[in-house]
Write an enzyme that holds these catalytic residues in place. Structure first.
Site, PDB file in Angstrom:
ATOM      1  N   GLY A 143      38.151  11.081  65.123  1.00 22.37           N
ATOM      2  CA  GLY A 143      36.705  11.015  65.760  1.00 22.37           C
ATOM      3  C   GLY A 143      36.188  10.498  64.764  1.00 22.37           C
TER       4      GLY A 143
ATOM      5  CB  VAL B 234      32.533  21.673  63.774  1.00 25.55           C
ATOM      6  CG1 VAL B 234      31.613  22.479  63.342  1.00 25.55           C
ATOM      7  CG2 VAL B 234      33.710  22.131  63.911  1.00 25.55           C
TER       8      VAL B 234
ATOM      9  NE  ARG C 129      27.985  19.686  51.938  1.00 21.02           N
ATOM     10  CZ  ARG C 129      27.476  19.468  52.884  1.00 21.02           C
ATOM     11  NH1 ARG C 129      27.269  19.379  54.254  1.00 21.02           N
ATOM     12  NH2 ARG C 129      28.671  18.298  52.713  1.00 21.02           N
TER      13      ARG C 129
ATOM     14  CG  HIS D 298      29.117  21.922  60.327  1.00 24.90           C
ATOM     15  ND1 HIS D 298      28.226  21.929  59.207  1.00 24.90           N
ATOM     16  CD2 HIS D 298      29.582  20.669  60.412  1.00 24.90           C
ATOM     17  CE1 HIS D 298      28.462  21.340  58.374  1.00 24.90           C
ATOM     18  NE2 HIS D 298      28.931  20.107  59.073  1.00 24.90           N
TER      19      HIS D 298
ATOM     20  CB  THR E 289      30.259  14.934  53.033  1.00 24.19           C
ATOM     21  OG1 THR E 289      30.798  15.487  54.364  1.00 24.19           O
ATOM     22  CG2 THR E 289      28.969  14.327  53.681  1.00 24.19           C
TER      23      THR E 289
HETATM   24  N1  NAD Z   1      33.103  20.214  59.860  1.00 26.66           N
HETATM   25  C1  NAD Z   1      32.992  19.938  59.225  1.00 26.66           C
HETATM   26  O1  NAD Z   1      32.352  20.313  58.308  1.00 26.66           O
HETATM   27  C2  NAD Z   1      32.946  18.067  58.721  1.00 26.66           C
HETATM   28  C3  NAD Z   1      32.306  17.536  57.094  1.00 26.66           C
HETATM   29  C4  NAD Z   1      32.256  16.343  57.251  1.00 26.66           C
HETATM   30  C5  NAD Z   1      32.464  15.189  58.358  1.00 26.66           C
HETATM   31  N2  NAD Z   1      32.816  16.490  59.974  1.00 26.66           N
HETATM   32  C6  NAD Z   1      33.289  15.064  61.061  1.00 26.66           C
HETATM   33  O2  NAD Z   1      34.987  15.008  60.938  1.00 26.66           O
HETATM   34  C7  NAD Z   1      35.363  13.395  61.555  1.00 26.66           C
HETATM   35  C8  NAD Z   1      36.346  12.357  60.365  1.00 26.66           C
HETATM   36  O3  NAD Z   1      35.236  12.559  59.443  1.00 26.66           O
HETATM   37  P1  NAD Z   1      35.196  10.810  59.206  1.00 26.66           P
HETATM   38  O4  NAD Z   1      34.694  10.191  57.811  1.00 26.66           O
HETATM   39  O5  NAD Z   1      37.025  11.114  58.352  1.00 26.66           O
HETATM   40  O6  NAD Z   1      35.962   9.707  59.667  1.00 26.66           O
HETATM   41  P2  NAD Z   1      37.220   8.139  60.171  1.00 26.66           P
HETATM   42  O7  NAD Z   1      36.019   7.222  60.820  1.00 26.66           O
HETATM   43  O8  NAD Z   1      36.944   7.631  58.177  1.00 26.66           O
HETATM   44  O9  NAD Z   1      38.333   9.052  59.994  1.00 26.66           O
HETATM   45  C9  NAD Z   1      38.582   9.297  61.487  1.00 26.66           C
HETATM   46  C10 NAD Z   1      39.560   8.886  61.803  1.00 26.66           C
HETATM   47  O10 NAD Z   1      40.704   9.233  63.309  1.00 26.66           O
HETATM   48  C11 NAD Z   1      41.162   8.629  63.752  1.00 26.66           C
HETATM   49  N3  NAD Z   1      41.273   8.741  65.182  1.00 26.66           N
HETATM   50  C12 NAD Z   1      40.694   8.580  65.771  1.00 26.66           C
HETATM   51  N4  NAD Z   1      40.878   8.695  67.458  1.00 26.66           N
HETATM   52  C13 NAD Z   1      41.787   9.566  67.432  1.00 26.66           C
HETATM   53  C14 NAD Z   1      42.882   9.821  68.111  1.00 26.66           C
HETATM   54  N5  NAD Z   1      42.574  10.058  69.386  1.00 26.66           N
HETATM   55  N6  NAD Z   1      44.016  10.230  67.195  1.00 26.66           N
HETATM   56  C15 NAD Z   1      44.201  10.419  66.190  1.00 26.66           C
HETATM   57  N7  NAD Z   1      43.172   9.982  65.676  1.00 26.66           N
HETATM   58  C16 NAD Z   1      42.085   9.344  65.673  1.00 26.66           C
HETATM   59  C17 NAD Z   1      40.911   7.276  63.645  1.00 26.66           C
HETATM   60  O11 NAD Z   1      42.386   6.785  63.390  1.00 26.66           O
HETATM   61  C18 NAD Z   1      40.514   7.634  61.944  1.00 26.66           C
HETATM   62  O12 NAD Z   1      41.482   7.222  60.986  1.00 26.66           O
HETATM   63  C19 NAD Z   1      33.904  13.115  62.027  1.00 26.66           C
HETATM   64  O13 NAD Z   1      33.559  13.774  63.048  1.00 26.66           O
HETATM   65  C20 NAD Z   1      33.083  13.813  60.376  1.00 26.66           C
HETATM   66  O14 NAD Z   1      31.591  14.212  61.990  1.00 26.66           O
HETATM   67  C21 NAD Z   1      33.097  17.740  59.524  1.00 26.66           C
END
Ligand code: NAD
Length: 321
Positions: A80, A127, A156, A180, A230
């Site tokens: 996502g 999340v 952190r 979060h 991140t």
């Molecule tokens: N919970 C936390 O503490 C935390 C920390 C950092 C990032 N995140 C979250 O993690 C998520 C990913 O971040 P990122 O930087 O890796 O983004 P990114 O854009 O680098 O990667 C997202 C990936 O999801 C894939 N994707 C989209 N739709 C899909 C589907 N239906 N099935 C399978 N794959 C699919 C895309 O092709 C892409 O490779 C974001 O929502 C971000 O906010 C959460």
């Protein structure tokens, strides 16, 4: 003990690939299967990460498919949009809801179709909301669905306190709790440095109780501003959660779990101290909070609860996915 396969869904992206890489180099499991709609990218990630396994005792990293999912496997969901993908400035995690709810609903549908009794670890944002929706939509018991919650914020916080007090990170017992997101808070009233109350520890400054939450929140935004995402911190955090899910003895960490009355809350998922083990996740009620921290938790829970209601209205009809 049999080690489960870990499926990382969204492993073409920064967070998913870093989770897979951390699991591989730390040898937390033996089989790591990468899934992403970006097929070429995920093939590249799998091959690249597999080369790190030359220095392991036999970890296998590969592209996977939903139909290989078996009982007790661990499904880490990182797919996502992230906070830079949709906005000119850096939006909040809740701003991602309308896009990510569609993606997560589709992914949960595919997991549910397999009919296996798996563990789901939600990482995609927002999340807490997506953890709640994942549990409802998957039909899995609430012990089997958790989110990374405030575990990363807590990491952190530990680093920030360790640096300020010139102590080892491992001695810092302190949690960030709640959403979060922008309503999380550092619960410092009962924090300790190796058992010594934080407020009595040499070098501690009272103003940190009001400033440190914002400092660590800002650090995430600064990372995103500097390099768009991140991923190292969350990679290690998720690896710790997966590790705990493979062990009989539980580890207490502030993950997002479905509350059913604990801390006076219900019907949401939110970051609270929880026991994570091969039996799944269980919130540990009774972590001491000051009056002020309790109010902050309730205010944070209200924000999550409103977002859950919005999410429920946005869940697409399965036929439209
Ligand atoms: N919970 C936390 O503490 C935390 C920390 C950092 C990032 N995140 C979250 O993690 C998520 C990913 O971040 P990122 O930087 O890796 O983004 P990114 O854009 O680098 O990667 C997202 C990936 O999801 C894939 N994707 C989209 N739709 C899909 C589907 N239906 N099935 C399978 N794959 C699919 C895309 O092709 C892409 O490779 C974001 O929502 C971000 O906010 C959460």
């Amino acid at each position: 003990m049999h080690k489960p396969t870990v499926f990382v869904i969204g492993a073409g992206g920064m967070v998913g690939a870093t989770v897979a890489h951390t699991l591989a180099v730390k040898e937390i499991v033996n089989d790591i299967a990468l899934i992403d709609i970006a097929e070429e990218v995920v093939r590249g990630q799998a091959t690249d990460i597999s080369h790190t396994t030359a220095y392991t005792s036999g970890v296998h990293v590969r592209v996977g498919d939903y139909n290989e999912i078996a009982d007790d496997d661990i499904i880490v969901i990182t797919c996502g949009q992230n906070q830079t993908a949709t906005h000119k400035g850096i939006g909040t995690r809740l701003d991602l809801l309308s896009v990510n709810i569609r993606i997560i609903s589709a992914v949960i549908g595919k997991i549910r179709e397999q009919g296996k009794n798996v563990f789901i670890v939600m990482v995609s944002n927002p999340v807490d909301v997506l953890t709640y929706i994942a549990q409802k939509e998957s039909g899995l018991p609430k012990e089997r669905v958790l989110g990374s919650g405030t575990a990363l914020d807590t990491a952190r916080l530990r680093v920030a306190l360790a640096e300020r007090l010139h102590v080892s990170q491992q001695g810092v017992i302190a949690y960030v709790l709640g959403e979060h997101g922008n309503s999380s808070f550092a619960a410092l009233s009962h924090a300790t440095i190796s058992g010594i109350p934080l407020r009595d520890f040499p070098g501690f400054r009272q103003e940190w109780t009001t400033t440190i939450t914002q400092d660590i929140r800002d650090s995430a935004y600064q990372i995103i501003a500097a390099k768009k995402a991140t991923y190292y911190g969350i990679g290690q955090t998720v690896a710790q959660i997966v590790d705990a899910l493979t062990k009989k003895r539980g580890v207490v960490m502030p993950v997002s779990a479905i509350v059913g009355g604990e801390y006076g809350l219900s019907d949401i998922a939110i970051g609270l101290p929880s026991l994570v083990s091969s039996s799944g996740v269980r919130i540990v009620d009774g972590y001491p909070l000051s009056e002020n921290e309790r109010s902050q938790l309730i205010a944070s829970a209200k924000i999550v609860s409103m977002a859950v209601k919005e999410a429920e209205s946005l869940i697409p009809d399965p036929g439209t996915l």
